[in-house]
Design a protein around this motif. Structure first.
Motif, PDB file in Angstrom:
ATOM      1  N   GLU A 163       0.816  -1.221   0.000  1.00 21.80           N
ATOM      2  CA  GLU A 163       0.000   0.000   0.000  1.00 21.80           C
ATOM      3  C   GLU A 163       0.845   1.265   0.000  1.00 21.80           C
ATOM      4  O   GLU A 163       0.354   2.356  -0.322  1.00 21.80           O
ATOM      5  N   ARG A 164       2.138   1.140   0.338  1.00 17.36           N
ATOM      6  CA  ARG A 164       3.000   2.331   0.377  1.00 17.36           C
ATOM      7  C   ARG A 164       3.567   2.694  -0.994  1.00 17.36           C
ATOM      8  O   ARG A 164       4.034   3.826  -1.182  1.00 17.36           O
ATOM      9  N   PHE A 165       3.534   1.751  -1.915  1.00 16.16           N
ATOM     10  CA  PHE A 165       4.141   2.015  -3.222  1.00 16.16           C
ATOM     11  C   PHE A 165       3.342   3.086  -3.961  1.00 16.16           C
ATOM     12  O   PHE A 165       2.120   3.006  -4.089  1.00 16.16           O
ATOM     13  N   GLY A 166       4.050   4.094  -4.474  1.00 14.30           N
ATOM     14  CA  GLY A 166       3.389   5.232  -5.101  1.00 14.30           C
ATOM     15  C   GLY A 166       3.093   5.068  -6.575  1.00 14.30           C
ATOM     16  O   GLY A 166       2.409   5.914  -7.161  1.00 14.30           O
ATOM     17  N   GLY A 167       3.607   4.005  -7.191  1.00 15.41           N
ATOM     18  CA  GLY A 167       3.353   3.795  -8.616  1.00 15.41           C
ATOM     19  C   GLY A 167       2.215   2.823  -8.856  1.00 15.41           C
ATOM     20  O   GLY A 167       1.326   2.658  -8.020  1.00 15.41           O
ATOM     21  N   ARG A 168       2.250   2.159 -10.013  1.00 14.55           N
ATOM     22  CA  ARG A 168       1.201   1.212 -10.370  1.00 14.55           C
ATOM     23  C   ARG A 168       1.714  -0.217 -10.235  1.00 14.55           C
ATOM     24  O   ARG A 168       2.878  -0.513 -10.550  1.00 14.55           O
ATOM     25  N   VAL A 328       8.377  -0.273  -1.107  1.00 13.08           N
ATOM     26  CA  VAL A 328       8.542   1.048  -0.518  1.00 13.08           C
ATOM     27  C   VAL A 328       7.926   2.070  -1.465  1.00 13.08           C
ATOM     28  O   VAL A 328       7.461   1.729  -2.560  1.00 13.08           O
ATOM     29  N   GLU A 329       7.941   3.311  -1.073  1.00 11.70           N
ATOM     30  CA  GLU A 329       7.230   4.328  -1.843  1.00 11.70           C
ATOM     31  C   GLU A 329       7.698   4.406  -3.290  1.00 11.70           C
ATOM     32  O   GLU A 329       6.896   4.575  -4.212  1.00 11.70           O
ATOM     33  N   HIS A 330       9.014   4.272  -3.508  1.00 14.29           N
ATOM     34  CA  HIS A 330       9.545   4.458  -4.852  1.00 14.29           C
ATOM     35  C   HIS A 330      10.115   3.184  -5.462  1.00 14.29           C
ATOM     36  O   HIS A 330      10.938   3.259  -6.380  1.00 14.29           O
ATOM     37  N   GLY A 331       9.695   2.026  -4.953  1.00 14.79           N
ATOM     38  CA  GLY A 331      10.204   0.801  -5.548  1.00 14.79           C
ATOM     39  C   GLY A 331      10.123  -0.394  -4.624  1.00 14.79           C
ATOM     40  O   GLY A 331       9.167  -0.554  -3.862  1.00 14.79           O
ATOM     41  N   VAL A 332      11.174  -1.215  -4.676  1.00 13.15           N
ATOM     42  CA  VAL A 332      11.205  -2.472  -3.925  1.00 13.15           C
ATOM     43  C   VAL A 332      12.495  -2.544  -3.115  1.00 13.15           C
ATOM     44  O   VAL A 332      13.588  -2.314  -3.654  1.00 13.15           O
ATOM     45  N   ARG A 333      12.377  -2.854  -1.817  1.00  6.96           N
ATOM     46  CA  ARG A 333      13.558  -3.059  -1.001  1.00  6.96           C
ATOM     47  C   ARG A 333      13.802  -4.557  -0.883  1.00  6.96           C
ATOM     48  O   ARG A 333      12.906  -5.329  -0.570  1.00  6.96           O
ATOM     49  N   LEU A 334      15.041  -4.961  -1.134  1.00  8.76           N
ATOM     50  CA  LEU A 334      15.402  -6.364  -1.125  1.00  8.76           C
ATOM     51  C   LEU A 334      15.980  -6.764   0.224  1.00  8.76           C
ATOM     52  O   LEU A 334      16.389  -5.900   1.018  1.00  8.76           O
ATOM     53  N   GLU A 335      16.033  -8.059   0.476  1.00  7.63           N
ATOM     54  CA  GLU A 335      16.576  -8.530   1.749  1.00  7.63           C
ATOM     55  C   GLU A 335      18.052  -8.175   1.893  1.00  7.63           C
ATOM     56  O   GLU A 335      18.561  -8.057   3.011  1.00  7.63           O
ATOM     57  N   SER A 336      18.754  -8.004   0.796  1.00 10.60           N
ATOM     58  CA  SER A 336      20.156  -7.606   0.847  1.00 10.60           C
ATOM     59  C   SER A 336      20.323  -6.154   1.269  1.00 10.60           C
ATOM     60  O   SER A 336      21.446  -5.693   1.537  1.00 10.60           O
ATOM     61  N   GLY A 337      19.220  -5.400   1.315  1.00  9.29           N
ATOM     62  CA  GLY A 337      19.270  -3.989   1.643  1.00  9.29           C
ATOM     63  C   GLY A 337      19.219  -3.090   0.424  1.00  9.29           C
ATOM     64  O   GLY A 337      18.956  -1.881   0.537  1.00  9.29           O
TER      65      GLY A 337
END
Length: 510
Positions: A163-168, A328-337
């Motif tokens: 729900e935090r992602f700002g894109g589509r 996240v708001e502007h993309g994807v955060r991976l487990e690697s950071g």
């Protein structure tokens, strides 16, 4: 079902689905049994099945069309690996030329079907998907050609922070017509055939496309056009040239599969060497293109003319092998950071499997549990009379199996006509060992195995052993000791050997 709700229409055969399997089945029926009345019930508003449903950029076949096309209508196009519009045109032309268009009823979804042993007919409840109206039909036979996945629902895992992602966020099965990816940063989640199609197609207009995968996939570049097919056609003419190309490709598919299964270490090295030649110097091949499983544990992904690798060389596409921690708001955060920037996220995360289009089956009012049945010759279900499934190959072109099933089905109908039978039901041996329907390690398959029918350990209860083996199994005698036939004479004289429909107790093995 309430038979007084609407008049009941009586037909000989109901074909469920107007995709590649349904059109093929109806054409076989109309040609071999022209006196039988039939209808093709299609829940959607158009024919074509998969090839009309999916609208994502670049959608194409992952099998060559010389074997994916029908044997009775050879593929004539130059492209061996073809795009969806070309395949859809081919399917609809086949339906029209075969005189099937008047038989297709659009927006008709089969909800439930109950077999009446007394009448030797299916009582079928149908819903109009445009009006919600319920219709009632009856048929002596149901041929279910709806494939094995849900058309209304793809598989998308739960992602933290969605729900935090700002894109589509889009799923390929439900591609929005208004989606413009020009100049956008795109992350495609998944590493199946859909992802390998989307990445090169979207990278032509996008700023950058990243394919995000948990584990690598075996990827093999293949020519978009079959050079030998053109040569065969030039030397032998279109009919014999297409037939020879089809035979050549059937043998080629089988040989590649056999080599991969018998010599997995050699196959792994060969595929890796091909990938390394396609990728930039110094590229981390083992990180992104070295799967932890053997070739053909899952389906190989074919990339026509190496287009996926070409986009990586050009710098317009890349691969990330990691697990998702959160959106996240502007993309994807991976487990690697690491964070992957994105304006659009495509969840190419697979299908939701569903057998027989989700039809609620019952026999004389007793519900049928699909998972308690076992397939007979890959096309019928134990304890279920006059009901056919159409499930194609996973390690070769889907339609090769469909053609064999349809030919067997038509010969089975002729056999029954000649002997005065109107009912046939497979009876599984008591205590027979069984195993999952699909011997395939793909995630979308494993998620659904407990809801699917099962297969046995030997003929005629094996789902499939390969095209040539299936030709022997399905092309031989129609009758076998596991089929129980009956007709009006049996119902008029109880105790004459009519089999009682029902599901035998099976022994499950995983």
């Amino acid at each position: 079902m309430n038979p007084t709700a609407s008049p009941t229409e009586h037909l000989d055969v109901l074909v469920v689905g107007a995709g590649i399997s349904g059109i093929g089945a109806a054409r076989y029926l109309k040609t071999r049994h022209p006196r039988r009345s039939f209808a093709i019930l299609e829940a959607r508003a158009a024919s074509g099945g998969t090839w009309d449903l999916f609208r994502y950029p670049g959608i194409r076949s992952d099998s060559d069309l010389y074997t994916f096309g029908y044997d009775f209508r050879p593929w004539r196009e130059r492209e061996s690996i073809a795009t969806a519009p070309r395949i859809l045109k081919y399917l609809r032309e086949t339906a029209t030329e075969s005189g099937l268009d008047p038989h297709i009823r659009y927006r008709h979804r089969v909800v439930a079907a109950d077999w009446s042993s007394e009448q030797a007919r299916w009582q079928v409840e149908v819903e109009r998907t445009d009006t919600g109206e319920r219709l009632h039909m009856s048929a002596n036979w149901i041929f279910c050609a709806s494939g094995y996945y849900r058309y209304d629902q793809g598989h998308t895992p739960e992602f933290e922070g969605r729900e935090r992602f700002g894109g589509r966020i889009v799923h390929p099965q439900h591609w929005p017509e208004d989606l413009d990816h020009t100049g956008k940063r795109v992350v495609v989640i998944g590493s199946g055939a859909t992802a390998f199609t989307l990445v090169p197609a979207m990278s032509e207009q996008a700023e950058h496309v990243t394919m995000l995968q948990r584990t690598p996939t075996y990827v093999v570049p293949v020519p978009r056009e079959d050079g030998l097919a053109a040569l065969f056609t030039r030397l032998l003419g279109p009919d014999r040239g297409s037939a020879l190309t089809r035979r050549k490709n059937i043998l080629q598919q089988r040989a590649i599969w056999e080599l991969c299964r018998r010599f997995p270490r050699w196959a792994r090295k060969a595929i890796r060497a091909v990938n390394a030649r396609q990728l930039p110097t110094g590229y981390p091949v083992d990180q992104h293109f070295n799967p932890p499983y053997d070739p053909w544990d899952q389906r190989l992904c074919l990339v026509p003319d190496g287009d996926f690798f070409r986009e990586i060389r050009r710098g317009r596409a890349s691969v990330a092998t990691d697990r998702i921690a959160a959106f996240v708001e502007h993309g994807v955060r991976l487990e690697s950071g690491r964070e992957l920037p994105a304006d659009i996220i495509v969840t190419a995360t697979g299908l939701t499997l569903q057998i027989a289009g989700g039809i609620e089956l019952s026999v004389d009012g007793a519900p049928v549990s699909y998972s308690d049945t076992v397939v007979h010759r890959g096309k019928m279900l134990s304890g279920v009379p006059n009901f056919s499934l159409a499930v194609g190959y996973t390690n070769a072109s889907w339609t090769l199996k469909i053609g064999l099933l349809c030919d067997y089905w038509c010969r089975l109908l002729s056999h029954m006509d000649a002997r005065g039978h109107d009912t046939v039901v497979p009876a599984a041996p008591e205590g027979m060992d069984t195993r999952p329907l699909l011997d395939f390690d793909a995630g979308y398959v494993k998620r659904a195995l407990d809801r699917l029918p099962r297969q046995g350990a030997q003929d005629p209860w094996l789902m499939s052993r390969g095209y040539h083996e299936d030709r022997k199994l399905l092309g031989g005698k129609v009758e076998d000791p596991h089929l129980r036939f009956s007709g009006p004479a049996d119902r008029a004289a109880p105790g004459t050997g009519t089999a009682e429909p029902g599901t035998r107790k099976l022994s499950r093995e995983r």
